[in-house]
Design a protein around this motif. Structure first.
Motif, mmCIF file in Angstrom:
data_model
loop_
_atom_site.group_PDB
_atom_site.id
_atom_site.type_symbol
_atom_site.label_atom_id
_atom_site.label_comp_id
_atom_site.label_asym_id
_atom_site.label_seq_id
_atom_site.Cartn_x
_atom_site.Cartn_y
_atom_site.Cartn_z
ATOM 1 N N UNK A 1 5.695 4.768 27.712
ATOM 2 C CA UNK A 1 6.282 4.787 26.386
ATOM 3 C C UNK A 1 6.298 6.214 25.855
ATOM 4 N N UNK A 2 7.456 6.641 25.411
ATOM 5 C CA UNK A 2 7.617 7.905 24.720
ATOM 6 C C UNK A 2 7.882 7.546 23.265
ATOM 7 N N UNK A 3 6.824 7.577 22.451
ATOM 8 C CA UNK A 3 6.937 7.020 21.121
ATOM 9 C C UNK A 3 7.211 5.535 21.242
ATOM 10 N N UNK A 4 8.239 5.030 20.556
ATOM 11 C CA UNK A 4 8.538 3.600 20.644
ATOM 12 C C UNK A 4 9.396 3.220 21.844
ATOM 13 N N UNK A 5 9.847 4.191 22.629
ATOM 14 C CA UNK A 5 10.850 3.926 23.660
ATOM 15 C C UNK A 5 10.210 3.702 25.017
ATOM 16 N N UNK A 6 10.420 2.520 25.627
ATOM 17 C CA UNK A 6 9.964 2.308 27.011
ATOM 18 C C UNK A 6 10.903 3.022 27.983
ATOM 19 N N UNK A 7 10.360 3.928 28.749
ATOM 20 C CA UNK A 7 11.178 4.730 29.647
ATOM 21 C C UNK A 7 10.609 4.694 31.053
ATOM 22 N N UNK A 8 11.500 4.831 32.038
ATOM 23 C CA UNK A 8 11.097 4.941 33.433
ATOM 24 C C UNK A 8 10.958 6.418 33.774
ATOM 25 N N UNK A 9 9.816 6.770 34.357
ATOM 26 C CA UNK A 9 9.569 8.156 34.729
ATOM 27 C C UNK A 9 8.958 8.206 36.127
ATOM 28 N N UNK A 10 9.244 9.289 36.835
ATOM 29 C CA UNK A 10 8.560 9.583 38.102
ATOM 30 C C UNK A 10 7.220 10.223 37.770
ATOM 31 N N UNK A 11 6.146 9.618 38.243
ATOM 32 C CA UNK A 11 4.834 10.043 37.751
ATOM 33 C C UNK A 11 3.889 10.553 38.824
ATOM 34 N N UNK A 12 4.228 10.472 40.093
ATOM 35 C CA UNK A 12 3.293 10.968 41.095
ATOM 36 C C UNK A 12 3.384 10.182 42.379
ATOM 37 N N UNK A 13 2.241 10.001 43.019
ATOM 38 C CA UNK A 13 2.197 9.333 44.324
ATOM 39 C C UNK A 13 1.026 8.357 44.353
ATOM 40 N N UNK A 14 1.047 7.498 45.377
ATOM 41 C CA UNK A 14 0.004 6.480 45.522
ATOM 42 C C UNK A 14 -0.074 6.075 46.976
ATOM 43 N N UNK A 15 -1.122 5.358 47.287
ATOM 44 C CA UNK A 15 -1.217 4.709 48.592
ATOM 45 C C UNK A 15 -1.648 3.271 48.369
ATOM 46 N N UNK A 16 -1.086 2.393 49.200
ATOM 47 C CA UNK A 16 -1.361 0.966 49.098
ATOM 48 C C UNK A 16 -1.786 0.466 50.468
ATOM 49 N N UNK A 17 -2.956 -0.108 50.539
ATOM 50 C CA UNK A 17 -3.432 -0.736 51.765
ATOM 51 C C UNK A 17 -3.622 -2.217 51.507
ATOM 52 N N UNK A 18 -3.425 -3.006 52.545
ATOM 53 C CA UNK A 18 -3.611 -4.427 52.329
ATOM 54 C C UNK A 18 -3.456 -5.236 53.588
ATOM 55 N N UNK A 19 -3.589 -6.536 53.392
ATOM 56 C CA UNK A 19 -3.438 -7.467 54.499
ATOM 57 C C UNK A 19 -2.861 -8.774 53.988
ATOM 58 N N UNK A 20 -2.313 -9.538 54.917
ATOM 59 C CA UNK A 20 -1.769 -10.868 54.627
ATOM 60 C C UNK A 20 -2.117 -11.798 55.761
ATOM 61 N N UNK A 21 -2.545 -12.984 55.412
ATOM 62 C CA UNK A 21 -2.822 -14.039 56.381
ATOM 63 C C UNK A 21 -2.102 -15.296 55.935
ATOM 64 N N UNK A 22 -1.460 -15.962 56.880
ATOM 65 C CA UNK A 22 -0.842 -17.257 56.613
ATOM 66 C C UNK A 22 -1.217 -18.200 57.747
ATOM 67 N N UNK A 23 -1.627 -19.402 57.380
ATOM 68 C CA UNK A 23 -2.095 -20.364 58.383
ATOM 69 C C UNK A 23 -1.537 -21.740 58.084
ATOM 70 N N UNK A 24 -1.342 -22.501 59.168
ATOM 71 C CA UNK A 24 -0.915 -23.890 59.056
ATOM 72 C C UNK A 24 -1.612 -24.684 60.149
ATOM 73 N N UNK A 25 -2.173 -25.811 59.785
ATOM 74 C CA UNK A 25 -2.919 -26.653 60.716
ATOM 75 C C UNK A 25 -2.412 -28.081 60.619
ATOM 76 N N UNK A 26 -2.033 -28.638 61.775
ATOM 77 C CA UNK A 26 -1.592 -30.029 61.846
ATOM 78 C C UNK A 26 -2.510 -30.765 62.819
ATOM 79 N N UNK A 27 -3.671 -31.254 62.374
ATOM 80 C CA UNK A 27 -4.643 -31.847 63.291
ATOM 81 C C UNK A 27 -4.231 -33.216 63.823
#
Length: 885
Positions: free
Chosen positions: A708-734
């Motif tokens: 926000x620049x005063x009352x105005x919501x604005x999109x700005x380029x602000x820097x850099x980041x790193x994102x680490x993560x994982x995903x698991x998906x499972x299905x079981x039909x016994x």
């Protein structure tokens, strides 16, 4: 544009003079008539632009067939979010209309619905890119499947897919026999949905499908005037024609439309922030001193004394047209607005800062300030041990903005509506040039027209109103793909070209305590791209897939909005008061009384443009990808990949308090990602167990976030980041009809560098820091479901329970605690009875079984002082009767 669309379609038809098409891919159902199989069925996906088995596609994909979606009670695309790791897909209208999804995959996305910015996750309908988020919460009517592709898809899908892509594939007509379905759903909140589809073969080579739905449900937040917010009132229709023109060519033509006539989103006022950097940054009690009595020696205005902050009323109750100066963190001294209600100061002097600055950096407090000194309302209360700005909420003080409006009922009186009209048409031509080469053309045109209005302060006052926010947009696109194979299918390849163009107008009219204004204008965006991807089987088990895409974007913006509409209190641009710059006086230097400027008069007169002129930008990018896949054993696929992606830049059309001079319209640059990923896909125990996993690391550069620049919501380029993560998906039909499914997503997203001047800007008390959490994104997303199918005569009975969990979520980049959503779980339950002989299905469902209170999103702008949240729906029940024929 329509001519361009028709020209592209005719050119593709001319090129496809004598050939045949591959048929539209269909995912194999995981169940027939609601009965899960004792083995896990294959699912065919087209994530790499050709039909492939999900388990043999070496990228992270979640795929949902129509039967699976119906079993989960999913009626709209956002319903898949609870079943997909690391996916946020919610209605997050923020400052605008309903049906504007915020889609985030692996921590990357965009919540701003403005057409001057781009999404971070691509949304596709039958291969056609949907550029604008308004109206993007698509209803799932007569669809075949939904695919969620995680990670950048920059090679085959292009720009604005740096987080991933959501691809929806409709059910295509078939030539075999007349078939169809009809479903009626009723429930509480006066829910009444009706869906129907009809497949009609006209000849052995020509078939059509008609489908439609009407969706109606009351809202879950009631306004004091009886209007319900968050309601649903939509009409959806689709016509599809399939023509097998020859043994080598098939044409699929479709027209779809959506009509939305709804009230505003289900926001509720959840708090008011009365802090002001001008005289009360720490939210202390106020002490009012009548008659302009000086502060004690050595005590500057606005500094705490004895646990409170002094605000000195002017002599004789006159309103002080003082210079309003914040602490030195503002962008420059030229940005300090001036309150000039009387036109001239008593005695020819502007009151010094230490005798009553108006809090123009907080419109909620400014309203109470004006009501106190001008209207005689006790909105700024002397300290009584606990009272602060009359938070008691006494309804008798009608001019006071306080806790009387923080209730379960929305107290707004302004217009609240969302109107959207969308239609689109697409022509897909599949052409078999030879036994090993296919040509595919996708020509599309889409039109969007929307309007919305929202009372953002939820009161009869006008602290903030997001009014008259129309979007009128149309887009045309043409994609050509050439697919083939060689060396006995050891090499599979695809080359293609893409063209996209959109034009439109978006005007934002906003009313605040001091001002009303309109910004925005005309936009034109074009994009061209060329791409290619090869998959080569080095051995029977090892394959290598490289890919590359070149993209060039051009953007044009013409600021044509009306500018200042009203200046209700008398906000003055200090450049007219102090052309040489604001002197170091008042708050900047409490020992010096601010002198009267050489000129009087407002720079914010009605009719003055906030933005002027035109702006354009152009950029291009190469997005490579390389993937290595290894079939370690039957049913086990290992893979690793490196991929890049970029999201387009744009223009800042929301600008206040000062006008932007011609040629000075601010813009922001594209953002980019580089992702390293490894994963596996496993089918084991005779396909009774499926386990898919992915691990990734993302280097994220030139981030675009909303500040926000005063009352105005604005999109700005602000820097850099790193994102680490994982995903698991499972299905079981016994066996025995039991089915257990689940998923887990984890994200560790951190900023690595920030441009403090852009992020903090000196305009906010709060700021993004290196320790800030990403907005809209939970660290953990977990889901599980359990179902049991059993036969009772001719009926298959299937009870089902779905559970989902999300860890804490912040809804803005500065991590405002007051509007954040703590960790929570939701449970849905259903019971389905399906007749195996006559096509009848009856189902009963309860969503949010334990009636959990939660927020879908939140909005806070400290210049408004308003804290509001979009309220999640409470426990609801519904029953559905469906007939297949």
């Amino acid at each position: 544009m329509k001519g361009l669309y028709c020209g592209g379609a005719l050119a593709a038809l001319a090129a496809a003079s004598a050939a045949s098409a591959q048929t539209a891919p269909l995912a194999e159902p995981q169940a027939k008539a609601g009965l899960p199989a004792d083995v896990i069925a294959d699912i065919v996906v087209t994530a790499r632009k050709r039909e492939e088995n999900l388990q043999e596609t070496p990228i992270a994909i979640s795929a949902f067939g129509n039967e699976t979606l119906e079993a989960r009670g999913a009626t709209r695309v956002d319903a898949i979010a609870g079943s997909t790791p690391n996916l946020t897909l919610s209605n997050s209208p923020g400052f605008g209309a309903q049906s504007s999804p915020a889609i985030y995959v692996r921590g990357i996305g965009q919540k701003d619905f403005s057409p001057f910015t781009e999404p971070g996750v691509g949304l596709y309908l039958d291969g056609v890119y949907i550029a604008r988020s308004v109206g993007g919460l698509l209803d799932l009517v007569d669809i075949d499947r939904v695919e969620v592709l995680r990670g950048p898809q920059g090679t085959l899908f292009g720009r604005n897919t740096i987080g991933g892509a959501v691809s929806i594939t409709s059910r295509q007509p078939d030539f075999d026999h007349i078939s169809g379905s009809a479903a009626l759903t009723i429930g509480n909140y006066r829910r009444r949905d009706f869906k129907a589809s009809l497949n009609l073969p006209l000849t052995d080579s020509l078939a059509v499908t008609l489908s439609g739905a009407t969706i109606n449900r009351d809202g879950n937040v009631r306004r004091s005037d009886g209007r319900d917010l968050g309601n649903e009132q939509r009409l959806v229709g689709r016509f599809a024609l399939r023509w097998k023109a020859s043994s080598r060519m098939t044409l699929n033509w479709s027209v779809d439309g959506t009509r939305v006539r709804e009230h505003g989103p289900a926001f509720r006022l959840t708090g008011i922030d009365y802090r002001s950097r001008i005289f009360n940054p720490d939210n202390l009690p106020l002490a009012l001193t009548a008659g302009g009595t000086p502060l004690p020696p050595g005590v500057a205005f606005g500094t705490p004394q004895n646990g409170m902050v002094h605000v000195i009323a002017p002599p004789d109750g006159a309103f002080p047209p003082a210079v309003v100066a914040a602490t030195g963190g503002y962008r420059s001294t030229l940005n300090f607005p001036v309150i000039d209600l009387n036109g001239s100061a008593p005695g020819g002097q502007i009151y010094p800062s230490q005798s009553g600055d108006a809090p123009t950096d907080n419109f909620a407090l400014l309203n109470n300030y004006v009501a106190t000194f001008l209207g005689g309302q006790p909105c700024l209360s002397p300290p009584n041990g606990s009272a602060l700005y009359d938070p008691s909420g006494d309804p008798a003080n009608g001019a006071c903005y306080n806790n009387q409006y923080v209730t379960r009922t929305n107290q707004g009186t302004g217009a609240d509506f969302s109107r959207i009209d969308i239609w689109g048409t697409a022509l897909n031509i599949d052409l078999e040039l030879s036994d090993s080469i296919d040509l595919k053309s996708i020509s599309a045109y889409r039109k969007l027209k929307s309007a919305s209005d929202r009372d953002g302060d939820h009161s009869p006052l006008e602290i903030v109103r997001y009014g008259n926010d129309p979007v009128d947009q149309e887009q045309v696109s043409q994609e050509v793909q050439l697919l083939g194979s060689a060396f006995g299918d050891r090499l599979k390849w695809i080359f293609g070209a893409y063209y996209f163009r959109e034009t439109g107008v978006n005007l934002n009219q906003v009313s605040f305590t001091p001002l009303s204004f309109e910004v925005g204008g005309y936009f034109r965006n074009t994009s061209i791209a060329g791409f290619g991807q090869l998959t080569f089987d080095i051995t029977d088990r090892l394959s290598l897939t490289p890919g590359l895409r070149w993209t060039r974007d051009r953007k044009f913006y013409d600021a044509t909005a009306g500018g200042i509409i009203a200046n209700r209190i008398g906000i003055v641009d200090p450049r007219t008061q102090y052309p040489g710059g604001l002197p170091a006086c008042g708050v900047l230097n409490p020992s010096v009384v601010c002198p009267l400027g050489p000129t009087k008069g407002t720079a914010f007169a009605p009719g003055q443009l906030v933005q002027q002129g035109q702006a354009s930008t152009q950029y291009s990018d190469l997005t490579p990808m390389v993937n290595l896949a290894y079939k370690a054993a039957d049913g086990l696929l290992l893979y690793s990949s490196y991929s890049e992606g970029f999201k387009g830049g744009g223009f800042t059309h929301r600008t206040l308090p000062l006008p932007i001079l011609p040629g000075g319209i601010p813009s922001f640059d594209p953002e980019t990602v580089k992702v390293y990923e490894a994963g596996f896909k496993l089918d084991a125990f005779g396909r009774r167990l499926r386990l898919n996993a992915a691990f990734f690391n993302t280097d994220y550069s030139n981030l675009q976030i909303q500040v926000f620049v005063g009352p105005a919501p604005q999109i700005k380029n602000v820097g850099s980041a790193r994102i680490r993560g994982l995903e698991l998906e499972a299905s079981l039909a016994p066996g025995g009809g039991w089915r257990l499914e689940g998923g887990l997503g984890y994200l560790d997203a951190r900023y690595t560098s920030l441009d403090a001047a852009l992020v903090n800007g000196g305009l906010t008390r709060n700021a993004v820091t290196l320790s800030s959490k990403f907005e809209q994104v939970p660290d953990w997303s977990i889901n599980a479901s359990l179902s049991k199918s059993m036969s009772i005569g001719d009926v298959e009975l299937t009870p089902r329970v779905d559970w989902s969990y999300r860890s804490k979520v912040y809804f803005d980049s500065i991590n405002t605690q007051a509007i954040a959503q703590p960790a929570y779980s939701l449970v849905n339950a259903s019971l389905t009875a399906a007749s195996l002989s006559d096509g009848w299905t009856f189902s009963a469902q309860i969503t949010n079984l334990f009636d959990k209170a939660y927020y879908n999103s939140g909005v806070f702008n400290e210049t408004f002082g308003v804290q509001e949240n979009l309220i999640g729906r409470s426990r609801e029940w519904s029953i559905t009767l469906k007939k297949l024929f």
